[in-house]
Enzyme design. Structure first.
Site, PDB file in Angstrom:
ATOM      1  CB  CYS A 183      -1.652   0.858   0.760  1.00  0.00           C
ATOM      2  SG  CYS A 183      -0.877   2.038   2.047  1.00  0.00           S
ATOM      3  CE  LYS A 226      10.547 -10.769   2.631  1.00  0.00           C
ATOM      4  NZ  LYS A 226      10.992 -10.264   1.742  1.00  0.00           N
ATOM      5  CD  GLU A 257      -0.768  -0.567   8.911  1.00  0.00           C
ATOM      6  OE1 GLU A 257      -1.145  -0.270   7.929  1.00  0.00           O
ATOM      7  OE2 GLU A 257      -1.264  -0.217  10.131  1.00  0.00           O
ATOM      8  CD  GLU A 268      -3.959  -2.755  -3.142  1.00  0.00           C
ATOM      9  OE1 GLU A 268      -3.487  -4.399  -2.993  1.00  0.00           O
ATOM     10  OE2 GLU A 268      -3.448  -2.265  -1.964  1.00  0.00           O
TER      11      GLU A 268
HETATM   12  P1  NAD Z   1       3.061  -8.821  -1.238  1.00  0.00           P
HETATM   13  O1  NAD Z   1       2.876  -9.181  -0.182  1.00  0.00           O
HETATM   14  O2  NAD Z   1       4.098  -9.426  -2.115  1.00  0.00           O
HETATM   15  O3  NAD Z   1       4.951  -8.639   0.123  1.00  0.00           O
HETATM   16  C1  NAD Z   1       4.997  -7.582   1.019  1.00  0.00           C
HETATM   17  C2  NAD Z   1       6.269  -8.274   1.682  1.00  0.00           C
HETATM   18  O4  NAD Z   1       5.685 -10.063   2.262  1.00  0.00           O
HETATM   19  C3  NAD Z   1       7.343  -9.367   1.111  1.00  0.00           C
HETATM   20  O5  NAD Z   1       8.830  -8.514   1.370  1.00  0.00           O
HETATM   21  C4  NAD Z   1       7.331 -10.359   0.836  1.00  0.00           C
HETATM   22  O6  NAD Z   1       8.237 -10.976   0.092  1.00  0.00           O
HETATM   23  C5  NAD Z   1       6.687 -10.313   1.968  1.00  0.00           C
HETATM   24  N1  NAD Z   1       5.707 -11.794   1.193  1.00  0.00           N
HETATM   25  C6  NAD Z   1       4.658 -12.023   0.729  1.00  0.00           C
HETATM   26  N2  NAD Z   1       3.996 -13.073   0.358  1.00  0.00           N
HETATM   27  C7  NAD Z   1       4.962 -13.527   1.829  1.00  0.00           C
HETATM   28  C8  NAD Z   1       4.293 -15.171   2.709  1.00  0.00           C
HETATM   29  N3  NAD Z   1       3.731 -16.125   2.273  1.00  0.00           N
HETATM   30  N4  NAD Z   1       4.794 -15.167   3.758  1.00  0.00           N
HETATM   31  C9  NAD Z   1       6.321 -14.889   3.654  1.00  0.00           C
HETATM   32  N5  NAD Z   1       6.412 -13.593   3.309  1.00  0.00           N
HETATM   33  C10 NAD Z   1       5.894 -13.139   2.101  1.00  0.00           C
HETATM   34  O7  NAD Z   1       3.413  -6.966  -1.640  1.00  0.00           O
HETATM   35  P2  NAD Z   1       4.018  -6.227  -2.026  1.00  0.00           P
HETATM   36  O8  NAD Z   1       3.849  -6.523  -3.317  1.00  0.00           O
HETATM   37  O9  NAD Z   1       5.500  -6.454  -1.571  1.00  0.00           O
HETATM   38  O10 NAD Z   1       3.032  -5.283  -1.816  1.00  0.00           O
HETATM   39  C11 NAD Z   1       2.324  -4.026  -2.790  1.00  0.00           C
HETATM   40  C12 NAD Z   1       0.869  -4.112  -1.338  1.00  0.00           C
HETATM   41  O11 NAD Z   1       1.132  -4.448  -0.200  1.00  0.00           O
HETATM   42  C13 NAD Z   1      -0.256  -3.683  -1.482  1.00  0.00           C
HETATM   43  O12 NAD Z   1      -1.136  -4.591  -1.569  1.00  0.00           O
HETATM   44  C14 NAD Z   1      -0.107  -2.765  -0.966  1.00  0.00           C
HETATM   45  O13 NAD Z   1      -1.478  -2.172  -0.969  1.00  0.00           O
HETATM   46  C15 NAD Z   1       0.265  -3.068   0.594  1.00  0.00           C
HETATM   47  N6  NAD Z   1       1.049  -2.130   1.159  1.00  0.00           N
HETATM   48  C16 NAD Z   1      -0.022  -1.945   2.231  1.00  0.00           C
HETATM   49  C17 NAD Z   1       0.521  -0.450   3.098  1.00  0.00           C
HETATM   50  C18 NAD Z   1      -0.026  -0.456   4.515  1.00  0.00           C
HETATM   51  O14 NAD Z   1       0.223   0.215   5.051  1.00  0.00           O
HETATM   52  N7  NAD Z   1      -1.720  -0.800   4.819  1.00  0.00           N
HETATM   53  C19 NAD Z   1       1.269   0.309   3.063  1.00  0.00           C
HETATM   54  C20 NAD Z   1       2.520  -0.164   1.542  1.00  0.00           C
HETATM   55  C21 NAD Z   1       2.183  -1.877   0.896  1.00  0.00           C
END
Ligand code: NAD
Length: 479
Positions: A278, A169, A244, A380
């Site tokens: 990130c 997804k 992650e 963040e």
């Molecule tokens: P997000 O948590 O909003 O969403 C990430 C994914 O999870 C999306 O596909 C979203 O649809 C899904 N999602 C969100 N909430 C969910 C829930 N409650 N249940 C199931 N699925 C859910 O994050 P984002 O805004 O897409 O990405 C940015 C974040 O990702 C930042 O915090 C960044 O630091 C982090 N990030 C971390 C890494 C790493 O390797 N540590 C890498 C890239 C991004």
């Protein structure tokens, strides 16, 4: 770029839901594509198809899986130009950066996992036991928008090479490149059900994956808030979880450091990808004695980061990825000003309502006189915003570096022996010393609230394996 179907069981099929999600170009705010807003029934179909495919796929040899994945790679790599244009459009990243970070980088990871796994010992002989590493089952992969393909590769390639099947997804904000990936799986003739793609929102598709009893592992990359929610759901059925998550990474500048190197490192880490990385080194922890010198240099060097149209080769900083990001980053800049930090680069963005038809552009921003308890130093922001925090002693610098809930990445710039020593004291999953060169085989992941588990390298492969001990030697006669 409309994709009106999802990919399940080796076929493009209609979602159970008629709803679609619009994909916006953040530079123009034009809708550039639509994908299905999948639902729990789609997830069920995809998981059952992945479950049915697991038995045969998990029994293929590693060589067979390598041949299959290499075909996928070849089909996908042939679409490089299309992918670059897609990442400029769906993510708003400048074309040169899109090519390097969002297409060449992910392809290199794909290729590298194939090479790395070739000599991986799936069985290990102990004195009286054999330890086997076996595929886990159906893996639910949930990915974010900020590196749309990079994060997908870190999951699906090792998961499939180790004999698991996958339901992916991707983020609802950047799903287009994942559609192109699914096309490549189809063209490569990968057995039905081995790879499945369901587009949709986290609350529907993500939650359904996390809760599904036939999913054995959730590999999630995204915010700490999202990871916490997904993790709780996944534990209902005691799935393996790999998370992650977010970061608030420090860069410590030691006394007698190369200040030019320090400023160059922090700027590229925080301004490339419009700060939406990130592991960005967003807290620059600087000696009080060098404060003015560093402030002047950062003001000077920030000027090279031209903001603008991401389709132009000279643009260094594109827009933020969405209206949500624009509002969030603007809010944090406002908070920084209210908290008493001093803005030395950038400005308060215009209110969202005044944006008109403009893309979600904000200028690179640097605050000085930041104290580590401030929100802009603790939370963040996920935009091109750097905080300068001054320290008295190296012990103070280390304490400040570690005084956040996150622990994703870190950096030290300074005389090598001391820098190496300080690197061992920073509580983060990676530390760069004097802007050290990256190694594609080094694991990546977080301490503390930055996550659970590692991606990349052998450790990233092992995340997708169960461990079994077999005791098959005859016992000496029991007394
Ligand atoms: P997000 O948590 O909003 O969403 C990430 C994914 O999870 C999306 O596909 C979203 O649809 C899904 N999602 C969100 N909430 C969910 C829930 N409650 N249940 C199931 N699925 C859910 O994050 P984002 O805004 O897409 O990405 C940015 C974040 O990702 C930042 O915090 C960044 O630091 C982090 N990030 C971390 C890494 C790493 O390797 N540590 C890498 C890239 C991004």
């Amino acid at each position: 770029m409309n994709y009106n179907q999802i990919y399940i069981g080796g076929e493009w099929v209609y979602s159970d839901s008629p709803a679609m999600i619009e994909v916006e170009n953040p530079a123009t705010r034009q809708i550039i594509g639509k994908v299905p807003a999948g639902n729990a029934k789609d997830v069920d179909r995809a998981v059952l198809s992945a479950k049915a495919a697991f038995e045969a796929w998990s029994e293929t040899t590693l060589e067979e899986r390598i041949v299959t994945l290499r075909k996928v790679y070849d089909h996908f790599a042939a679409k490089k130009e299309q992918l670059i244009q897609m990442e400029v459009a769906e993510l708003g990243q400048p074309i040169r950066w899109a090519e390097r970070a969002h297409v060449i980088g992910p392809l290199a990871r794909f290729d590298n996992y194939i090479k790395l796994i070739q000599d991986y010992p799936f069985e290990e002989k102990l004195k009286h036991a054999t330890v086997r590493r076996e595929p886990i089952g159906v893996i639910g992969c949930i990915t974010p928008w900020n590196y749309p393909l990079g994060q997908v590769m870190q999951k699906i390639v090792p998961a499939l090479l180790t004999g698991n099947t996958v339901v992916l997804k991707p983020s609802q904000m950047t799903p287009l490149s994942a559609m192109v990936l699914a096309e490549s799986f189809h063209e490569a003739g990968v057995p039905a059900g081995v790879f499945n793609l369901v587009t949709g929102r986290g609350a529907e598709v993500g939650n359904a994956l996390a809760l599904h009893p036939d999913v054995q592992m959730i590999s999630f990359t995204g915010s700490t808030t999202g990871g916490r929610e997904v993790g709780k759901l996944a534990l209902e059925t005691i799935k393996k979880i790999a998370l992650e998550l977010g970061g608030k990474s420090p860069l410590i500048v030691l006394p007698d450091a190369d200040i030019s190197l320090a400023v160059g490192t922090v700027i590229s880490s925080c301004f490339d990808n419009t700060g939406q990385t990130c592991a960005a080194l967003t807290r620059m922890i600087i000696p009080k004695a060098d404060k003015e010198k560093i402030e002047s240099l950062i003001i000077e060097r920030s000027k090279a980061y031209t903001v603008g149209d991401p389709t132009l080769v000279d643009t260094k900083v594109g827009p933020l990825a969405s209206a949500k990001q624009y509002k969030k980053v603007s809010k944090y800049i406002e908070i920084g000003i209210e908290e008493g930090a001093k803005l030395i680069v950038g400005e308060m963005p215009v209110p969202y309502e005044a944006l008109g038809d403009n893309g979600y552009y904000v200028k690179p921003t640097v605050f000085t006189d930041v104290e580590n308890h401030m929100k802009i130093a603790q939370e963040e922001i996920f935009g091109p915003v750097i905080s300068l925090i001054a320290y008295d002693t190296v012990e103070d610098a280390i304490r400040i570096a570690n005084d956040v809930p996150y622990g994703l990445s870190g950096a030290v710039i300074g005389p090598l022996d001391l820098a190496n020593e300080v690197a061992t004291k920073i509580k983060t999953g990676s530390v760069y010393v004097n802007d050290g060169k990256r190694d594609i085989n080094a694991p990546f992941g977080g301490y503390k609230q930055s996550g659970i588990g590692r991606e990349g390298g052998i450790q990233g492969i092992e995340e997708f394996l169960e461990i079994k001990s077999i005791f098959n030697e005859p016992q000496p006669e029991k007394l």
